[in-house]
Design an enzyme around this catalytic site. Sequence first.
Site, PDB file in Angstrom:
ATOM      1  N   SER A  85      29.557  -3.598 -38.810  1.00  0.00           N
ATOM      2  CA  SER A  85      30.012  -4.725 -37.998  1.00  0.00           C
ATOM      3  C   SER A  85      30.787  -4.280 -36.774  1.00  0.00           C
ATOM      4  O   SER A  85      31.269  -5.111 -36.011  1.00  0.00           O
ATOM      5  CB  SER A  85      30.896  -5.625 -38.854  1.00  0.00           C
ATOM      6  OG  SER A  85      31.858  -4.845 -39.532  1.00  0.00           O
ATOM      7  N   THR A 192      34.657  -7.994 -37.974  1.00  0.00           N
ATOM      8  CA  THR A 192      35.383  -7.349 -36.881  1.00  0.00           C
ATOM      9  C   THR A 192      36.610  -6.611 -37.398  1.00  0.00           C
ATOM     10  O   THR A 192      37.244  -7.073 -38.337  1.00  0.00           O
ATOM     11  CB  THR A 192      35.873  -8.455 -35.914  1.00  0.00           C
ATOM     12  OG1 THR A 192      34.733  -9.048 -35.323  1.00  0.00           O
ATOM     13  CG2 THR A 192      36.818  -7.947 -34.858  1.00  0.00           C
ATOM     14  N   THR A 210      34.225  -5.008 -32.161  1.00  0.00           N
ATOM     15  CA  THR A 210      33.161  -5.559 -33.004  1.00  0.00           C
ATOM     16  C   THR A 210      31.786  -5.362 -32.381  1.00  0.00           C
ATOM     17  O   THR A 210      31.674  -5.167 -31.160  1.00  0.00           O
ATOM     18  CB  THR A 210      33.392  -7.078 -33.185  1.00  0.00           C
ATOM     19  OG1 THR A 210      32.522  -7.588 -34.187  1.00  0.00           O
ATOM     20  CG2 THR A 210      33.146  -7.855 -31.911  1.00  0.00           C
ATOM     21  N   ARG A 220      24.932 -12.589 -25.987  1.00  0.00           N
ATOM     22  CA  ARG A 220      26.041 -13.341 -26.598  1.00  0.00           C
ATOM     23  C   ARG A 220      27.327 -12.494 -26.637  1.00  0.00           C
ATOM     24  O   ARG A 220      27.310 -11.337 -27.027  1.00  0.00           O
ATOM     25  CB  ARG A 220      25.659 -13.753 -28.019  1.00  0.00           C
ATOM     26  CG  ARG A 220      26.709 -14.625 -28.737  1.00  0.00           C
ATOM     27  CD  ARG A 220      27.586 -13.808 -29.650  1.00  0.00           C
ATOM     28  NE  ARG A 220      28.469 -14.641 -30.479  1.00  0.00           N
ATOM     29  CZ  ARG A 220      29.478 -14.166 -31.201  1.00  0.00           C
ATOM     30  NH1 ARG A 220      29.723 -12.873 -31.208  1.00  0.00           N
ATOM     31  NH2 ARG A 220      30.238 -14.951 -31.916  1.00  0.00           N
ATOM     32  N   THR A 243      39.115 -12.930 -36.854  1.00  0.00           N
ATOM     33  CA  THR A 243      37.799 -12.472 -37.292  1.00  0.00           C
ATOM     34  C   THR A 243      37.050 -13.690 -37.823  1.00  0.00           C
ATOM     35  O   THR A 243      37.642 -14.723 -38.110  1.00  0.00           O
ATOM     36  CB  THR A 243      37.922 -11.362 -38.364  1.00  0.00           C
ATOM     37  OG1 THR A 243      36.606 -10.928 -38.734  1.00  0.00           O
ATOM     38  CG2 THR A 243      38.653 -11.838 -39.609  1.00  0.00           C
ATOM     39  N   GLY A 244      35.731 -13.547 -37.923  1.00  0.00           N
ATOM     40  CA  GLY A 244      34.920 -14.681 -38.369  1.00  0.00           C
ATOM     41  C   GLY A 244      34.093 -15.234 -37.224  1.00  0.00           C
ATOM     42  O   GLY A 244      33.852 -14.530 -36.230  1.00  0.00           O
TER      43      GLY A 244
END
Length: 333
Positions: A85, A192, A210, A220, A243-244
């Site tokens: 990641s 991340t 990340t 993106r 994060t997420g």
Amino acid sequence: MAISRRKFVTNSTTALAGIALGKSALGDTVLNDMGNGTLPIVVSTWKHGLAANRAAWAILSEGGYALDAVEAGVRVPEGDPLVTSVGYGGIPDQTGKVSLDACIMDEKGQAGSVCFLQHIKHPISVARLVMENTPHVMLSGKGALKFALANGFKKENLLTPEMKKKWKEWKKKQEARDIINFENRSKDDHDTIGMLALDAEGRLCGACTTSGVPYKMFGRVGDSPIIGAGLFVDGQVGGAVATGQGELVMKTLGSFLVVEFMRNGYSPKEACLKAIQRITKQIPDYQKYQVGYIALNSKGEYGAFSIYPGFDYAIKTNEDDKLKEAESFRKLL
Ligand code: ASP
């Protein structure tokens, strides 16, 4: 990340062991995380934070600078192909290209960032150079790459053979569905690394890096390189990282919000909870996604909160070297 990527047990009875009852600006509903104010301290997101913290600790424990510590710390998962990641070995976008986002902030509020950077294994070090050697905060895409190459970074292939194979399998499945879009993205874990460190002299710095959500659209950019979204540090108050699912964090400028809540007297954990509540109030389909925040204030107290269970974060101090699961909003319902 979509919640289905992680094992979410909404009714989890995860023990609150090790969580101390603190002075709560939110009443008795929030049990504050610990942090007894001993310096130095480093906290970071997810399990890979453990190894990253140890690299940061090697600098912090020698009396070193928090900025050097967070850079060295997050370079560990950036360089590790098993961490899929972040950095080298990261999950590519829909077109099979690995593009990276990263940012860094020091205790004086200086900031540097790169986004949509390809071919460079350690975007965090490029972000630091942007901060220290340019009058700007953020460089993107080809401009960031050109800047990195001009400053001695090596152009590398970041797509490992294992990841290439996984991407090909993913692509076949997507083609069979005849559509590639955001909702049909991968369910692979994606995490991340965000890190906050307070050194022996009380200097608070942060870093975030990340490869973004897996199989994202080409071009993106997520929250992680956006100052105030993926990371924010105010050396007098505290710092936060996210994060997420970055889109939710960007729409609410999450890390800045966490720091502002701390400025207004909330503990790090309460501040993270309040920033999560902002998401759950303002984003109608938030239930589909996971977001987690960690925060560290200038006194060395830390805390975290997430939408769903399953978000863990790593803490390293003189006494501690541990992983802890953040409390989550859904469990409180
Ligand atoms: N926040 C990152 C992004 O949206 C992904 C992650 O933390 O898992 O790019």
